[in-house]
Design an enzyme around this catalytic site. Structure first.
Site, short mmCIF file in Angstrom:
data_model
loop_
_atom_site.label_atom_id
_atom_site.label_comp_id
_atom_site.label_asym_id
_atom_site.label_seq_id
_atom_site.Cartn_x
_atom_site.Cartn_y
_atom_site.Cartn_z
N GLU A 104 -18.45 18.48 0.21
CA GLU A 104 -17.53 19.16 -0.71
C GLU A 104 -17.96 18.97 -2.17
OE1 GLU A 104 -13.67 18.82 2.29
OE2 GLU A 104 -14.03 17.28 0.78
N GLY B 236 0.82 -1.21 0.00
CA GLY B 236 0.00 0.00 0.00
C GLY B 236 0.84 1.25 0.00
N ALA C 36 -6.28 10.97 6.76
CA ALA C 36 -4.87 11.01 6.41
C ALA C 36 -3.95 11.26 7.62
CB ALA C 36 -4.64 12.06 5.33
N VAL D 70 -1.63 -8.03 -4.32
CA VAL D 70 -1.51 -9.14 -3.37
C VAL D 70 -2.70 -10.07 -3.51
CG1 VAL D 70 -1.48 -9.76 -0.92
CG2 VAL D 70 -0.12 -7.83 -1.75
N GLY E 176 -0.26 4.40 0.19
CA GLY E 176 -1.05 5.54 0.66
C GLY E 176 -0.29 6.30 1.74
N PHE E 177 -1.04 7.06 2.54
CA PHE E 177 -0.41 7.90 3.55
C PHE E 177 0.36 7.09 4.58
CE2 PHE E 177 -3.84 10.73 2.06
CZ PHE E 177 -3.09 11.85 1.76
N ASP F 217 -6.77 2.88 6.85
CA ASP F 217 -8.17 2.46 6.68
C ASP F 217 -8.35 0.96 6.79
OD1 ASP F 217 -9.01 5.04 6.28
OD2 ASP F 217 -8.94 4.94 4.10
#
Length: 420
Positions: free
Chosen positions: A170, A10, A314, A78, A12-13, A299
């Protein structure tokens, strides 16, 4: 001495923060991701609503680690984890051996048992999601310009966003601004100001994670933009023709999903306990219960602190990545390991259109134009690289001063084919 093998799944952050924080450690890192880029997810909605280009919020992972010979990047997926042999099986057929495994594989949309809704109401988690939504939004106006039927015109100019968390709020605000302020001079047959933007929330209020006063302000600000806020009304059906809210059917050709998420299959790979959203239950050190060398972050993880789940945002993911890196540094150097992970909440932020936002720092709350500027500065600060910060700052400044959105290209070949 053999280098300690770390497999991180992963980009991501959480994953990138971990890899960044392990710089200088005696480890050999293999970073696996299904995509070749790191994505700044908090600004995905601005790609979907034509404010930013994809290249302004995503960066090739290989470029980020071009000067890190200790990091090997693999574009792969994976299939499973064999804990007995301490290996990870990849879709390409490669098998990775690990001493420490970190799974930070993120989450996707959750449709609460109605996965058949996904094709008609896409969510917003990837660049592909953002460009799909952007295409559908822009095509709705183009199709409206071509139709001579009033009922079809109304359906094309009706946008329904399901879920009133930050993403839903948003999206609704930006679509309303696009329709009511940006597009009117560009169309000849239709009046884009007659566009209906529906924000549908099954719960009692928008932005439920924020304080009630900020939630009320957000609702009022959305309504001033022309958004119809429908709270306490669950969606009961979605079809190609529209959405049913409670018992009322609303013709809408563009429906967007922002109502929930489902974790990746990491818990299934590891055969460990998971919560209702599929997140793997981890201990206070973010490792799974029966293996201190397997960590689950972001997450993908269910982290409970003071009786409450750590939010899937995040800052939390970055803090988790930094914590595990610190723990690994300590283990590898023979020093005492840090205490349990403690998430430090840095505040909740959400924007409403391009001139208002809400910020909740607990005791300190802010709303309106000043909150929007603080929100913008905070997001620019967390972007990777000077080029991206300058590009986003320029795009926002241009949009703010001119009222125009620049990223409005429809790139598919059959641009008027109905996708709904």
């Amino acid at each position: 001495m053999t280098e300690h093998r770390v497999v991180v799944v992963g980009g991501g952050f959480a994953g990138l923060q971990l890899v960044h924080s392990l710089k200088g450690a005696p480890v050999k890192i293999t970073l696996v991701d299904r995509r070749n880029h790191h994505l700044f997810q908090p600004l995905l909605y601005q790609v979907a609503t034509t404010v930013l280009a994809t290249s302004e919020i995503a960066w090739p992972i290989r470029r980020l680690y071009r000067n890190r010979p200790d990091v090997t990047t693999l574009l792969d997926e994976v299939l499973g984890v064999d804990r007995a042999s301490r290996t990870v099986q990849l879709k390409s057929g490669e098998v990775l051996e690990y001493d420490t495994l970190v799974l930070a594989t993120g989450a996707r949309h959750a449709y609460f048992g109605r996965d058949d809704w996904e094709s008609m109401a896409p969510g917003l988690k990837t660049l592909e999601d953002a460009t799909t939504l952007r295409r559908r939004i822009l095509l709705a106006f183009e199709r409206a310009e071509l139709t001579n039927r009033t009922t079809e015109l109304d359906a094309q100019l009706t946008f329904a966003i399901i879920g009133a968390g930050p993403t839903g709020v948003e999206m609704a605000g930006m679509i309303a601004e696009l329709a009511h302020h940006v597009l009117p001079p560009e169309f000849r047959k239709i009046d884009t100001k007659r566009t209906r933007v529906l924000l549908v929330e099954a719960g009692p209020r928008v932005l439920p994670a924020f304080s009630e006063d900020l939630s009320a302000y957000a609702k009022s600000a959305l309504e001033k933009l022309g958004v119809e806020v429908l709270t306490g009304k669950p969606v009961t059906a979605i079809t190609e023709d529209g959405v049913t809210i409670g018992d009322t059917f609303v013709p809408a050709r563009t429906v967007m999903w922002a109502a929930g998420v489902q974790a990746s299959p990491a818990a299934k790979w590891l055969e460990v306990e998971a919560d209702r959203a599929g997140r793997a239950v981890v201990g206070p050190d973010l490792a799974i219960a029966d293996d201190p060398n397997i960590f689950v972050l972001g997450d993908t993880a269910s982290v409970i602190q003071d009786g409450k789940p750590v939010p899937g945002i995040a800052p939390a993911a970055k803090q988790q990545g930094a914590y595990v890196a610190k723990l690994m540094h300590a283990r590898l150097s023979g020093k005492p390991v840090p205490g349990p992970f403690r998430y430090k909440h840095q505040g909740s932020l959400a924007t409403i259109g391009r001139r208002a936002a809400v910020i909740d720092f607990g005791k300190f709350k802010l709303k309106g134009g000043l909150a929007w500027w603080i929100w913008g500065l905070a997001h620019i600060y967390f972007l990777i690289g000077t080029r991206s910060r300058l590009a986003v700052a320029w795009s926002w400044m241009w949009t703010h001063m001119s009222g125009l959105h620049s990223a409005r290209l429809i790139t598919q070949k059959e641009s008027l084919k109905d996708e709904s």
